[in-house]
Design a protein around this motif. Structure first.
Motif, PDB file in Angstrom:
ATOM      1  N   ASP A  41     -11.896   6.033  -6.537  1.00 17.52           N
ATOM      2  CA  ASP A  41     -11.614   7.185  -7.387  1.00 17.52           C
ATOM      3  C   ASP A  41     -10.245   7.069  -8.050  1.00 17.52           C
ATOM      4  O   ASP A  41     -10.063   7.509  -9.188  1.00 17.52           O
ATOM      5  CB  ASP A  41     -11.702   8.472  -6.569  1.00 17.52           C
ATOM      6  CG  ASP A  41     -11.608   9.724  -7.428  1.00 17.52           C
ATOM      7  OD1 ASP A  41     -12.074   9.711  -8.588  1.00 17.52           O
ATOM      8  OD2 ASP A  41     -11.074  10.728  -6.945  1.00 17.52           O
ATOM      9  N   ARG A  42      -9.282   6.481  -7.359  1.00 19.51           N
ATOM     10  CA  ARG A  42      -7.955   6.314  -7.960  1.00 19.51           C
ATOM     11  C   ARG A  42      -7.959   5.306  -9.106  1.00 19.51           C
ATOM     12  O   ARG A  42      -7.209   5.455 -10.055  1.00 19.51           O
ATOM     13  CB  ARG A  42      -6.935   5.884  -6.899  1.00 19.51           C
ATOM     14  CG  ARG A  42      -6.515   7.015  -5.988  1.00 19.51           C
ATOM     15  CD  ARG A  42      -5.305   6.666  -5.137  1.00 19.51           C
ATOM     16  NE  ARG A  42      -5.466   5.477  -4.320  1.00 19.51           N
ATOM     17  CZ  ARG A  42      -6.026   5.445  -3.118  1.00 19.51           C
ATOM     18  NH1 ARG A  42      -6.508   6.551  -2.589  1.00 19.51           N
ATOM     19  NH2 ARG A  42      -6.095   4.320  -2.445  1.00 19.51           N
ATOM     20  N   GLN A  43      -8.798   4.278  -9.016  1.00 15.09           N
ATOM     21  CA  GLN A  43      -8.794   3.241 -10.059  1.00 15.09           C
ATOM     22  C   GLN A  43      -9.801   3.509 -11.168  1.00 15.09           C
ATOM     23  O   GLN A  43      -9.565   3.152 -12.307  1.00 15.09           O
ATOM     24  CB  GLN A  43      -9.069   1.865  -9.456  1.00 15.09           C
ATOM     25  CG  GLN A  43      -8.988   0.765 -10.506  1.00 15.09           C
ATOM     26  CD  GLN A  43      -8.764  -0.591  -9.901  1.00 15.09           C
ATOM     27  OE1 GLN A  43      -8.540  -0.729  -8.710  1.00 15.09           O
ATOM     28  NE2 GLN A  43      -8.824  -1.605 -10.735  1.00 15.09           N
ATOM     29  N   PHE A  44     -10.899   4.119 -10.816  1.00 15.78           N
ATOM     30  CA  PHE A  44     -11.975   4.383 -11.776  1.00 15.78           C
ATOM     31  C   PHE A  44     -12.247   5.879 -11.784  1.00 15.78           C
ATOM     32  O   PHE A  44     -11.622   6.627 -11.055  1.00 15.78           O
ATOM     33  CB  PHE A  44     -13.243   3.615 -11.375  1.00 15.78           C
ATOM     34  CG  PHE A  44     -13.009   2.162 -11.111  1.00 15.78           C
ATOM     35  CD1 PHE A  44     -12.745   1.284 -12.153  1.00 15.78           C
ATOM     36  CD2 PHE A  44     -13.023   1.666  -9.827  1.00 15.78           C
ATOM     37  CE1 PHE A  44     -12.515  -0.059 -11.917  1.00 15.78           C
ATOM     38  CE2 PHE A  44     -12.796   0.318  -9.568  1.00 15.78           C
ATOM     39  CZ  PHE A  44     -12.536  -0.542 -10.622  1.00 15.78           C
ATOM     40  N   LYS A  86     -13.243  -7.186  -5.587  1.00 16.30           N
ATOM     41  CA  LYS A  86     -12.775  -8.186  -4.617  1.00 16.30           C
ATOM     42  C   LYS A  86     -11.298  -7.952  -4.301  1.00 16.30           C
ATOM     43  O   LYS A  86     -10.859  -8.148  -3.169  1.00 16.30           O
ATOM     44  CB  LYS A  86     -13.029  -9.603  -5.103  1.00 16.30           C
ATOM     45  CG  LYS A  86     -14.507  -9.946  -5.239  1.00 16.30           C
ATOM     46  CD  LYS A  86     -15.256  -9.670  -3.949  1.00 16.30           C
ATOM     47  CE  LYS A  86     -16.754  -9.728  -4.111  1.00 16.30           C
ATOM     48  NZ  LYS A  86     -17.489  -9.174  -2.961  1.00 16.30           N
ATOM     49  N   GLY A  87     -10.526  -7.513  -5.294  1.00 18.56           N
ATOM     50  CA  GLY A  87      -9.131  -7.172  -5.057  1.00 18.56           C
ATOM     51  C   GLY A  87      -8.980  -5.991  -4.102  1.00 18.56           C
ATOM     52  O   GLY A  87      -8.102  -5.988  -3.232  1.00 18.56           O
ATOM     53  N   ILE A  88      -9.834  -4.988  -4.253  1.00 18.66           N
ATOM     54  CA  ILE A  88      -9.804  -3.832  -3.351  1.00 18.66           C
ATOM     55  C   ILE A  88     -10.179  -4.267  -1.934  1.00 18.66           C
ATOM     56  O   ILE A  88      -9.552  -3.833  -0.956  1.00 18.66           O
ATOM     57  CB  ILE A  88     -10.722  -2.703  -3.874  1.00 18.66           C
ATOM     58  CG1 ILE A  88     -10.156  -2.144  -5.189  1.00 18.66           C
ATOM     59  CG2 ILE A  88     -10.892  -1.609  -2.822  1.00 18.66           C
ATOM     60  CD1 ILE A  88     -11.093  -1.194  -5.909  1.00 18.66           C
ATOM     61  N   GLU A  89     -11.181  -5.135  -1.807  1.00 20.20           N
ATOM     62  CA  GLU A  89     -11.530  -5.658  -0.480  1.00 20.20           C
ATOM     63  C   GLU A  89     -10.313  -6.312   0.179  1.00 20.20           C
ATOM     64  O   GLU A  89     -10.042  -6.085   1.363  1.00 20.20           O
ATOM     65  CB  GLU A  89     -12.652  -6.692  -0.579  1.00 20.20           C
ATOM     66  CG  GLU A  89     -14.011  -6.142  -0.898  1.00 20.20           C
ATOM     67  CD  GLU A  89     -15.075  -7.216  -1.016  1.00 20.20           C
ATOM     68  OE1 GLU A  89     -16.257  -6.843  -1.095  1.00 20.20           O
ATOM     69  OE2 GLU A  89     -14.743  -8.429  -1.045  1.00 20.20           O
TER      70      GLU A  89
END
Length: 168
Positions: A41-44, A86-89
């Motif tokens: 939610d913060r990024q998208f 993949k970065g969030i993972e």
């Protein structure tokens, strides 16, 4: 609505979330999923999220999984979206390892509003979606009419999968 990440045309993505390893900061897998939804939610632009389901590990080995599906809006094209996920993972501590091993967080693109997409390392809809109740059922709960296979929707495929499973 303009995408938060400032890119072009906005797309809706169905993102599967899974966890079966506790996280030092967030705790149990279900709490990891809650934190990951907040992170998306913060990024998208978070459109919706399913309830979190608890499921046995595939093959009945390993720790149980917490799973959910989130619908997010983004201007990213599928390959760029996969890179973001993949970065969030990695932010959550996921490290390369065994393909079917325990993981703090797993994020997969199940579907997107652009229809079918295929490239090296990414197929949308997800190739195994119709076989995975832990992804298909949460998707059908929040986007039952999402077309996945021609005229077949998430609801149709979830119903077919439920009929095939042995009754316990």
């Amino acid at each position: 609505m303009a995408p938060r990440n400032g890119e072009g045309v906005s797309h809706l993505y169905a993102i599967a979330l899974g966890s079966n390893r506790p996280h030092g900061r967030f705790g149990a897998p279900a709490s990891v999923i809650e934190a990951a939804i907040a992170r998306l939610d913060r990024q998208f632009d978070l459109f919706d999220a399913s309830e979190i389901m608890l499921n046995p590990a595939r093959g009945l080995r390993g720790r149980d999984f917490a799973n959910a599906v989130a619908l997010v809006e983004s201007g990213a094209e599928p390959s760029a979206m996969l890179t973001c996920l993949k970065g969030i993972e990695r932010e959550f501590g996921r490290r390369p390892g065994k393909r079917w091993g325990d993981r703090v967080l797993d994020l997969d693109i199940l579907a997107w509003s652009g229809g079918a997409f295929h490239s090296s390392g990414l197929s949308i809809p997800h190739r195994r979606l119709a076989e995975r109740p832990f992804a298909l059922e949460p998707l059908a709960s929040i986007a039952p009419n999402w077309p996945l296979d021609g005229a077949l929707t998430a609801r149709h495929l979830a119903h077919r999968l439920a009929r095939r499973r042995p009754r316990g």
